[in-house]
Design a protein around this motif. Sequence first.
Motif, PDB file in Angstrom:
ATOM      1  N   ASP A   1      29.278  54.136  27.538  1.00  0.00           N
ATOM      2  CA  ASP A   1      28.473  54.859  28.528  1.00  0.00           C
ATOM      3  C   ASP A   1      28.790  54.375  29.936  1.00  0.00           C
ATOM      4  O   ASP A   1      28.944  53.178  30.174  1.00  0.00           O
ATOM      5  N   LEU A   2      28.866  55.324  30.865  1.00  0.00           N
ATOM      6  CA  LEU A   2      29.033  54.998  32.281  1.00  0.00           C
ATOM      7  C   LEU A   2      27.660  54.916  32.924  1.00  0.00           C
ATOM      8  O   LEU A   2      26.824  55.795  32.723  1.00  0.00           O
ATOM      9  N   ILE A   3      27.428  53.856  33.697  1.00  0.00           N
ATOM     10  CA  ILE A   3      26.145  53.711  34.379  1.00  0.00           C
ATOM     11  C   ILE A   3      26.376  53.386  35.854  1.00  0.00           C
ATOM     12  O   ILE A   3      27.426  52.884  36.239  1.00  0.00           O
ATOM     13  N   ASP A   4      25.381  53.705  36.680  1.00  0.00           N
ATOM     14  CA  ASP A   4      25.481  53.515  38.126  1.00  0.00           C
ATOM     15  C   ASP A   4      25.526  52.046  38.506  1.00  0.00           C
ATOM     16  O   ASP A   4      24.924  51.195  37.856  1.00  0.00           O
ATOM     17  N   VAL A   5      26.209  51.762  39.609  1.00  0.00           N
ATOM     18  CA  VAL A   5      26.203  50.442  40.228  1.00  0.00           C
ATOM     19  C   VAL A   5      25.476  50.597  41.553  1.00  0.00           C
ATOM     20  O   VAL A   5      25.810  51.463  42.358  1.00  0.00           O
ATOM     21  N   LYS A   6      24.461  49.765  41.781  1.00  0.00           N
ATOM     22  CA  LYS A   6      23.618  49.853  42.974  1.00  0.00           C
ATOM     23  C   LYS A   6      23.424  48.470  43.586  1.00  0.00           C
ATOM     24  O   LYS A   6      23.603  47.448  42.925  1.00  0.00           O
ATOM     25  N   ALA A   7      22.994  48.445  44.835  1.00  0.00           N
ATOM     26  CA  ALA A   7      22.615  47.216  45.523  1.00  0.00           C
ATOM     27  C   ALA A   7      21.091  47.188  45.615  1.00  0.00           C
ATOM     28  O   ALA A   7      20.460  48.234  45.801  1.00  0.00           O
ATOM     29  N   PHE A   8      20.508  45.998  45.476  1.00  0.00           N
ATOM     30  CA  PHE A   8      19.055  45.824  45.535  1.00  0.00           C
ATOM     31  C   PHE A   8      18.703  44.726  46.519  1.00  0.00           C
ATOM     32  O   PHE A   8      19.285  43.634  46.474  1.00  0.00           O
ATOM     33  N   ASP A   9      17.731  45.009  47.410  1.00  0.00           N
ATOM     34  CA  ASP A   9      17.255  43.955  48.314  1.00  0.00           C
ATOM     35  C   ASP A   9      16.112  43.187  47.652  1.00  0.00           C
ATOM     36  O   ASP A   9      15.735  43.471  46.516  1.00  0.00           O
ATOM     37  N   GLU A  10      15.556  42.205  48.371  1.00  0.00           N
ATOM     38  CA  GLU A  10      14.486  41.357  47.821  1.00  0.00           C
ATOM     39  C   GLU A  10      13.249  42.158  47.433  1.00  0.00           C
ATOM     40  O   GLU A  10      12.528  41.797  46.514  1.00  0.00           O
ATOM     41  N   ALA A  11      12.989  43.265  48.143  1.00  0.00           N
ATOM     42  CA  ALA A  11      11.814  44.089  47.871  1.00  0.00           C
ATOM     43  C   ALA A  11      12.037  45.049  46.707  1.00  0.00           C
ATOM     44  O   ALA A  11      11.124  45.771  46.313  1.00  0.00           O
ATOM     45  N   GLY A  12      13.264  45.078  46.154  1.00  0.00           N
ATOM     46  CA  GLY A  12      13.558  45.960  45.035  1.00  0.00           C
ATOM     47  C   GLY A  12      14.065  47.334  45.443  1.00  0.00           C
ATOM     48  O   GLY A  12      14.254  48.198  44.587  1.00  0.00           O
ATOM     49  N   ASN A  13      14.272  47.553  46.749  1.00  0.00           N
ATOM     50  CA  ASN A  13      14.816  48.832  47.210  1.00  0.00           C
ATOM     51  C   ASN A  13      16.254  48.980  46.725  1.00  0.00           C
ATOM     52  O   ASN A  13      17.019  48.018  46.722  1.00  0.00           O
ATOM     53  N   LYS A  14      16.624  50.200  46.348  1.00  0.00           N
ATOM     54  CA  LYS A  14      17.926  50.476  45.754  1.00  0.00           C
ATOM     55  C   LYS A  14      18.819  51.206  46.754  1.00  0.00           C
ATOM     56  O   LYS A  14      18.374  52.131  47.434  1.00  0.00           O
ATOM     57  N   TYR A  15      20.098  50.787  46.811  1.00  0.00           N
ATOM     58  CA  TYR A  15      21.069  51.379  47.729  1.00  0.00           C
ATOM     59  C   TYR A  15      22.344  51.731  46.975  1.00  0.00           C
ATOM     60  O   TYR A  15      22.715  51.066  46.006  1.00  0.00           O
ATOM     61  N   ASP A  16      23.032  52.763  47.447  1.00  0.00           N
ATOM     62  CA  ASP A  16      24.271  53.197  46.815  1.00  0.00           C
ATOM     63  C   ASP A  16      25.379  52.166  47.005  1.00  0.00           C
ATOM     64  O   ASP A  16      25.432  51.455  48.019  1.00  0.00           O
ATOM     65  N   VAL A  17      26.288  52.131  46.050  1.00  0.00           N
ATOM     66  CA  VAL A  17      27.537  51.377  46.149  1.00  0.00           C
ATOM     67  C   VAL A  17      28.650  52.392  45.955  1.00  0.00           C
ATOM     68  O   VAL A  17      28.671  53.117  44.968  1.00  0.00           O
TER      69      VAL A  17
END
Length: 120
Positions: free
Chosen positions: A34-50
């Motif tokens: 399975d292919l799954i997304d790769v994301k960046a997370f800050d200390e607050a748990g906010n998700k950002y694209d990679v």
Amino acid sequence: MKTSFSLVCMLFISILTLNAQEIWNVKAILPNGDLIDVKAFDEAGNKYDVKALVETENTQFLDVKAIKNGKYLPIKILKGGKPPYPVKAIDQDGKILDIKAVSTNNLKYDIKGVEKKETS
């Protein structure tokens, strides 16, 4: 008994073109394929694209960045301790963002890096 598996990061061939620049999605592969997304997370748990950016016409070399509030953030392997090393993004304020693969049922997997030196 401790079980472990490693995720292999790859570039999934999905290309967006914005302002004449190619932008590729970055995915991880689970052991079942399975292919799954790769994301960046800050200390607050906010998700950002990679994303992977094509900087020249040579698509063999891609610049992988996290995108936070429209800004491209560098992604680095932070060496220290024993490999595999953690992969992190660094924002404009010097804060570290975790890079993780995220499954469809919201399980998060660490993305790790290794070093290889060529000998001649």
